[in-house]
Write a protein that holds these residues in place. Structure first.
Motif, PDB file in Angstrom:
ATOM      1  N   ASN A  78       0.826  -1.214   0.000  1.00 58.16           N
ATOM      2  CA  ASN A  78       0.000   0.000   0.000  1.00 58.16           C
ATOM      3  C   ASN A  78       0.856   1.257   0.000  1.00 58.16           C
ATOM      4  O   ASN A  78       0.566   2.223  -0.725  1.00 58.16           O
ATOM      5  N   THR A  79       1.909   1.266   0.800  1.00 63.55           N
ATOM      6  CA  THR A  79       2.782   2.439   0.862  1.00 63.55           C
ATOM      7  C   THR A  79       3.522   2.628  -0.451  1.00 63.55           C
ATOM      8  O   THR A  79       3.668   3.762  -0.934  1.00 63.55           O
ATOM      9  N   ALA A  80       4.013   1.523  -1.023  1.00 59.02           N
ATOM     10  CA  ALA A  80       4.710   1.628  -2.307  1.00 59.02           C
ATOM     11  C   ALA A  80       3.769   2.131  -3.401  1.00 59.02           C
ATOM     12  O   ALA A  80       4.173   2.928  -4.261  1.00 59.02           O
ATOM     13  N   TYR A  81       2.518   1.690  -3.376  1.00 60.31           N
ATOM     14  CA  TYR A  81       1.519   2.156  -4.348  1.00 60.31           C
ATOM     15  C   TYR A  81       1.361   3.672  -4.265  1.00 60.31           C
ATOM     16  O   TYR A  81       1.399   4.377  -5.286  1.00 60.31           O
ATOM     17  N   LEU A  82       1.184   4.175  -3.047  1.00 60.02           N
ATOM     18  CA  LEU A  82       0.988   5.614  -2.875  1.00 60.02           C
ATOM     19  C   LEU A  82       2.233   6.404  -3.262  1.00 60.02           C
ATOM     20  O   LEU A  82       2.129   7.510  -3.810  1.00 60.02           O
ATOM     21  N   ALA A  83       3.412   5.840  -3.009  1.00 60.21           N
ATOM     22  CA  ALA A  83       4.652   6.553  -3.324  1.00 60.21           C
ATOM     23  C   ALA A  83       4.949   6.530  -4.820  1.00 60.21           C
ATOM     24  O   ALA A  83       5.279   7.563  -5.421  1.00 60.21           O
ATOM     25  N   ILE A  84       4.813   5.364  -5.443  1.00 59.94           N
ATOM     26  CA  ILE A  84       5.179   5.227  -6.858  1.00 59.94           C
ATOM     27  C   ILE A  84       4.225   6.000  -7.754  1.00 59.94           C
ATOM     28  O   ILE A  84       4.634   6.612  -8.749  1.00 59.94           O
ATOM     29  N   ILE A  85       2.944   5.999  -7.418  1.00 61.90           N
ATOM     30  CA  ILE A  85       1.962   6.711  -8.233  1.00 61.90           C
ATOM     31  C   ILE A  85       1.815   8.167  -7.777  1.00 61.90           C
ATOM     32  O   ILE A  85       1.752   9.092  -8.587  1.00 61.90           O
ATOM     33  N   GLY A  86       1.782   8.366  -6.478  1.00 56.45           N
ATOM     34  CA  GLY A  86       1.492   9.697  -5.965  1.00 56.45           C
ATOM     35  C   GLY A  86       2.592  10.712  -6.164  1.00 56.45           C
ATOM     36  O   GLY A  86       2.326  11.863  -6.527  1.00 56.45           O
ATOM     37  N   VAL A  87       3.863  10.303  -5.955  1.00 57.96           N
ATOM     38  CA  VAL A  87       4.950  11.278  -6.015  1.00 57.96           C
ATOM     39  C   VAL A  87       5.217  11.767  -7.442  1.00 57.96           C
ATOM     40  O   VAL A  87       5.218  12.984  -7.685  1.00 57.96           O
ATOM     41  N   PRO A  88       5.450  10.894  -8.437  1.00 56.91           N
ATOM     42  CA  PRO A  88       5.718  11.416  -9.789  1.00 56.91           C
ATOM     43  C   PRO A  88       4.562  12.215 -10.370  1.00 56.91           C
ATOM     44  O   PRO A  88       4.777  13.297 -10.940  1.00 56.91           O
ATOM     45  N   PRO A 164      -7.002   5.463  -4.438  1.00 55.39           N
ATOM     46  CA  PRO A 164      -7.207   6.670  -5.261  1.00 55.39           C
ATOM     47  C   PRO A 164      -7.761   7.845  -4.466  1.00 55.39           C
ATOM     48  O   PRO A 164      -7.427   8.998  -4.759  1.00 55.39           O
ATOM     49  N   ALA A 165      -8.594   7.573  -3.465  1.00 53.87           N
ATOM     50  CA  ALA A 165      -9.117   8.667  -2.631  1.00 53.87           C
ATOM     51  C   ALA A 165      -7.973   9.359  -1.882  1.00 53.87           C
ATOM     52  O   ALA A 165      -7.931  10.594  -1.797  1.00 53.87           O
ATOM     53  N   VAL A 166      -7.038   8.567  -1.358  1.00 47.92           N
ATOM     54  CA  VAL A 166      -5.886   9.162  -0.657  1.00 47.92           C
ATOM     55  C   VAL A 166      -5.028   9.951  -1.633  1.00 47.92           C
ATOM     56  O   VAL A 166      -4.516  11.032  -1.301  1.00 47.92           O
ATOM     57  N   LEU A 167      -4.862   9.440  -2.842  1.00 46.04           N
ATOM     58  CA  LEU A 167      -4.071  10.163  -3.846  1.00 46.04           C
ATOM     59  C   LEU A 167      -4.703  11.512  -4.177  1.00 46.04           C
ATOM     60  O   LEU A 167      -3.990  12.507  -4.371  1.00 46.04           O
ATOM     61  N   ILE A 168      -6.022  11.556  -4.226  1.00 46.93           N
ATOM     62  CA  ILE A 168      -6.702  12.825  -4.486  1.00 46.93           C
ATOM     63  C   ILE A 168      -6.391  13.823  -3.380  1.00 46.93           C
ATOM     64  O   ILE A 168      -6.131  15.014  -3.641  1.00 46.93           O
ATOM     65  N   ILE A 224      13.051  13.942  -3.570  1.00 47.54           N
ATOM     66  CA  ILE A 224      13.530  13.325  -2.330  1.00 47.54           C
ATOM     67  C   ILE A 224      12.544  13.584  -1.190  1.00 47.54           C
ATOM     68  O   ILE A 224      12.163  12.663  -0.451  1.00 47.54           O
ATOM     69  N   MET A 225      12.106  14.824  -1.038  1.00 43.13           N
ATOM     70  CA  MET A 225      11.177  15.141   0.038  1.00 43.13           C
ATOM     71  C   MET A 225       9.828  14.439  -0.166  1.00 43.13           C
ATOM     72  O   MET A 225       9.194  14.006   0.801  1.00 43.13           O
ATOM     73  N   GLY A 226       9.395  14.330  -1.423  1.00 40.27           N
ATOM     74  CA  GLY A 226       8.137  13.653  -1.699  1.00 40.27           C
ATOM     75  C   GLY A 226       8.191  12.170  -1.378  1.00 40.27           C
ATOM     76  O   GLY A 226       7.235  11.612  -0.822  1.00 40.27           O
ATOM     77  N   VAL A 227       9.298  11.518  -1.718  1.00 39.58           N
ATOM     78  CA  VAL A 227       9.446  10.091  -1.417  1.00 39.58           C
ATOM     79  C   VAL A 227       9.463   9.872   0.092  1.00 39.58           C
ATOM     80  O   VAL A 227       8.808   8.960   0.614  1.00 39.58           O
ATOM     81  N   ILE A 228      10.207  10.704   0.814  1.00 37.17           N
ATOM     82  CA  ILE A 228      10.267  10.569   2.273  1.00 37.17           C
ATOM     83  C   ILE A 228       8.879  10.754   2.883  1.00 37.17           C
ATOM     84  O   ILE A 228       8.459   9.988   3.763  1.00 37.17           O
TER      85      ILE A 228
END
Length: 307
Positions: A78-88, A164-168, A224-228
């Motif tokens: 779940n965390t990797a999903y939010l980081a890989i999609i959300g940050v870029p 997706p709700a969290v990404l929004i 870097i800050m976004g990934v952290i």
């Protein structure tokens, strides 16, 4: 006479001791409240500890147990999903917003303030606000989707739509990132755009060969800050899954059980302090390795003014 001259040449230690004396409150605070607990947590990660009994040394058992825990593996996904999609996508969206805000139009300060406003809303307030917006029955979002003939998902009860709700919510708060990009855009020399226009470069070419290279150092920092931040996400997922009268449970099918939430559960719900400490150190090492990897790869795509 020679001894007096040598004494004058000898450096005085008084300024150094004075500096240590003035900085001693911060140094003591660092050692007692930060460095000390960090080292103690490393010891606890190799023990079985529940706050009520003395720690018992178990070696690498906590780390091995985590690798066999399906909830741990699910929280990593779940965390990797939010980081890989959300940050870029968040960085790309923030850059587009900054480019739009950089155009000289009437009311520009107002638009910039509107974009930045979500970034200063407290995360607890924003999370509860979005819980209301995402409500499947009377939430504004589904009402708007229904009026335009689009499906109305059950955002916080359907495992397919919780992340997706969290990404929004994350993308809603990209105002600070956009403002940093906007400040970087102001630093791009205007003569470079004029020279590119003289050479016949179109809008895309001016962006790719002039604007983007100037923004790469800022993008490195933002990445870097976004990934952290993404790897440590806690408050939005915790508050979105919080039921009335009950604590947060990870959402439907544990679809919102992030890494830090699982760490929190181990530490303060199940009182597995040893496993929680092990998770904290795993997270620390992962963040350090990813930061190092980003810095090493930045040599290929980050351009500085002197280069």
């Amino acid at each position: 006479m020679a001894e007096a001259t040598l004494a004058r040449r000898r450096p005085s230690r008084r300024p150094a001791w004075a500096g240590f004396a003035f900085s001693s409150p911060w140094i003591i605070g660092l050692v007692v409240f930060m460095a000390g607990p960090i080292l103690v947590s490393l010891y606890y990660s190799f023990t079985e500890f529940n706050l009520f009994q003395s720690p018992r040394w178990v070696g690498l058992k906590n780390y091995a147990t985590l690798l066999e825990d399906p909830k741990f593996l699910g929280s990593v996904f779940n965390t990797a999903y939010l980081a890989i999609i959300g940050v870029p996508l968040g960085l790309a969206f923030a850059l587009l917003v900054a480019l739009a805000l950089n155009f000289p139009v009437r009311g520009q300060p107002l638009y910039r303030a509107i974009v930045y406003l979500p970034a200063i809303v407290p995360v607890v307030t924003a999370s509860y606000l979005w819980r209301w917006v995402f409500n499947a029955q009377y939430g504004y979002l589904n009402q708007v989707l229904g009026r335009v003939g689009l499906p109305q998902p059950n955002w916080l009860a359907d495992p397919l739509w919780t992340k997706p709700a969290v990404l929004i919510i994350i993308w809603w708060g990209i105002g600070a990132t956009a403002v940093i990009y906007l400040a970087a855009l102001k630093q791009v020399p205007q003569q470079l755009y004029e020279a590119a226009a003289v050479d016949g470069a179109n809008g895309w070419q001016r962006f790719w060969y002039v604007t983007w290279p100037a923004l790469t150092p800022v993008t490195l920092f933002q990445l870097i800050m976004g990934v952290i931040a993404a790897l440590q996400i806690f408050a939005p997922t915790y508050l979105l899954t919080q039921s009335r009268g009950n604590g947060a449970n990870g959402g439907p099918g544990d679809s919102l059980l992030t890494y830090t939430m699982h760490l929190f559960h181990n530490a303060f719900v199940f009182l597995k302090m040893g496993q929680a400490a092990a998770m904290a150190w795993i997270l620390f090492l992962v963040i350090g390795l990813l930061t190092l990897l980003i810095l090493l790869t930045s040599r290929r795509w980050v351009h500085y003014g002197s280069e």
